[in-house]
Design a protein around this motif. Structure first.
Motif, short mmCIF file in Angstrom:
data_model
loop_
_atom_site.label_atom_id
_atom_site.label_comp_id
_atom_site.label_asym_id
_atom_site.label_seq_id
_atom_site.Cartn_x
_atom_site.Cartn_y
_atom_site.Cartn_z
N MET A 1 -116.45 45.25 71.04
CA MET A 1 -115.38 44.35 71.46
C MET A 1 -115.42 44.29 72.99
SD MET A 1 -111.23 44.44 70.78
CE MET A 1 -111.41 45.02 69.16
N THR A 2 -115.39 43.09 73.53
CA THR A 2 -115.43 42.95 74.98
C THR A 2 -114.08 43.32 75.58
OG1 THR A 2 -114.68 40.66 75.02
CG2 THR A 2 -117.06 41.03 74.75
N VAL A 3 -114.10 43.54 76.87
CA VAL A 3 -112.87 43.90 77.57
C VAL A 3 -111.86 42.76 77.47
CG1 VAL A 3 -111.91 44.42 79.84
CG2 VAL A 3 -114.07 45.45 79.13
N ALA A 4 -112.30 41.52 77.58
CA ALA A 4 -111.39 40.36 77.51
C ALA A 4 -110.73 40.25 76.14
CB ALA A 4 -112.14 39.08 77.85
N VAL A 5 -111.49 40.49 75.10
CA VAL A 5 -110.94 40.41 73.74
C VAL A 5 -109.94 41.54 73.51
CG1 VAL A 5 -111.50 40.57 71.29
CG2 VAL A 5 -112.95 39.21 72.81
N ALA A 6 -110.27 42.72 73.99
CA ALA A 6 -109.35 43.85 73.85
C ALA A 6 -108.05 43.58 74.61
CB ALA A 6 -110.01 45.13 74.34
N HIS A 7 -108.18 43.04 75.81
CA HIS A 7 -106.99 42.70 76.60
C HIS A 7 -106.14 41.66 75.88
CE1 HIS A 7 -104.41 41.93 80.01
NE2 HIS A 7 -104.68 40.64 79.90
N ALA A 8 -106.77 40.63 75.34
CA ALA A 8 -106.04 39.58 74.62
C ALA A 8 -105.33 40.17 73.39
CB ALA A 8 -106.99 38.47 74.21
N ALA A 9 -105.97 41.09 72.71
CA ALA A 9 -105.35 41.72 71.54
C ALA A 9 -104.12 42.53 71.95
CB ALA A 9 -106.36 42.61 70.82
N ARG A 10 -104.23 43.28 73.05
CA ARG A 10 -103.07 44.04 73.53
C ARG A 10 -101.94 43.11 73.94
NH1 ARG A 10 -107.18 47.00 75.94
NH2 ARG A 10 -106.82 45.96 77.94
N GLN A 11 -102.28 42.01 74.60
CA GLN A 11 -101.27 41.04 75.01
C GLN A 11 -100.56 40.45 73.80
OE1 GLN A 11 -100.73 41.76 78.25
NE2 GLN A 11 -100.58 39.60 78.67
N LEU A 12 -101.31 40.12 72.77
CA LEU A 12 -100.71 39.55 71.56
C LEU A 12 -99.74 40.53 70.93
CD1 LEU A 12 -100.52 37.27 69.52
CD2 LEU A 12 -102.50 38.26 68.34
N VAL A 13 -100.14 41.78 70.81
CA VAL A 13 -99.25 42.80 70.23
C VAL A 13 -98.01 42.95 71.09
CG1 VAL A 13 -99.03 45.27 69.73
CG2 VAL A 13 -101.08 44.03 69.02
N TRP A 14 -98.18 42.96 72.41
CA TRP A 14 -97.05 43.09 73.33
C TRP A 14 -96.07 41.94 73.15
CZ3 TRP A 14 -93.86 45.61 76.15
CH2 TRP A 14 -93.18 45.02 77.20
N HIS A 15 -96.58 40.71 73.03
CA HIS A 15 -95.70 39.54 72.89
C HIS A 15 -94.97 39.55 71.55
CE1 HIS A 15 -96.28 36.99 76.44
NE2 HIS A 15 -97.44 37.63 76.53
N VAL A 16 -95.62 40.00 70.52
CA VAL A 16 -95.01 40.00 69.19
C VAL A 16 -93.97 41.12 69.05
CG1 VAL A 16 -95.49 40.38 66.73
CG2 VAL A 16 -96.98 38.91 68.09
N ARG A 17 -94.21 42.27 69.68
CA ARG A 17 -93.34 43.42 69.49
C ARG A 17 -92.27 43.60 70.57
NH1 ARG A 17 -96.61 48.62 68.13
NH2 ARG A 17 -94.53 49.24 67.55
N ALA A 18 -92.27 42.78 71.60
CA ALA A 18 -91.31 42.95 72.70
C ALA A 18 -89.89 42.72 72.22
CB ALA A 18 -91.64 41.98 73.84
N PRO A 19 -88.99 43.65 72.53
CA PRO A 19 -87.59 43.48 72.11
C PRO A 19 -86.87 42.43 72.97
CG PRO A 19 -87.82 45.45 73.42
CD PRO A 19 -89.20 44.90 73.24
N LEU A 20 -85.85 41.87 72.42
CA LEU A 20 -85.04 40.89 73.14
C LEU A 20 -84.07 41.64 74.04
CD1 LEU A 20 -84.61 37.85 73.34
CD2 LEU A 20 -82.87 38.06 71.58
N VAL A 21 -84.05 41.31 75.33
CA VAL A 21 -83.15 41.98 76.27
C VAL A 21 -82.19 40.95 76.87
CG1 VAL A 21 -84.72 43.84 76.86
CG2 VAL A 21 -84.81 41.74 78.15
N ALA A 22 -80.99 41.42 77.16
CA ALA A 22 -79.96 40.55 77.74
C ALA A 22 -80.21 40.37 79.23
CB ALA A 22 -78.59 41.17 77.51
N PRO A 23 -79.72 39.27 79.79
CA PRO A 23 -79.89 39.07 81.24
C PRO A 23 -79.06 40.08 82.03
CG PRO A 23 -78.64 37.26 80.27
CD PRO A 23 -79.07 38.14 79.15
#
Length: 89
Positions: A1-23
């Motif tokens: 797996m290339t570094v770019a693909v691994a980074h994109a996979a981590r980013q996808l997981v981060w975006h999907v799992r990020a909790p909703l925070v209040a302002p």
């Protein structure tokens, strides 16, 4: 797996799992509305940047903290969805 693909996979997981925070309470209603438009991952990133600045002693510069918090607000104009967002970055 290339570094770019691994980074994109981590980013996808981060975006999907990020909790909703209040302002943060120090935002005006307009600023809070901009914050609310951001995806949860970008909100958390903005808060992390604000906390870093505060830890370095930048507590009194409200404009700097606001810019740090909302630095990704332009991404809210992109089509929704974490897969699309990760593919663009």
């Amino acid at each position: 797996m290339t570094v770019a693909v691994a980074h994109a996979a981590r980013q996808l997981v981060w975006h999907v799992r990020a909790p909703l925070v209040a302002p943060p309470a120090w935002l005006s209603p307009t600023e809070a509305g901009l914050f609310a438009r951001m995806c949860p991952a970008d909100r958390l990133e903005g808060l992390r940047v604000v906390h870093a600045l505060q830890s370095w002693g930048h507590n009194a510069d409200r404009d700097l903290l606001l810019e740090a918090l909302l630095h990704d607000v332009g991404k809210s104009l992109a089509p929704p969805g974490p897969v699309y967002r990760v593919a663009l970055t």
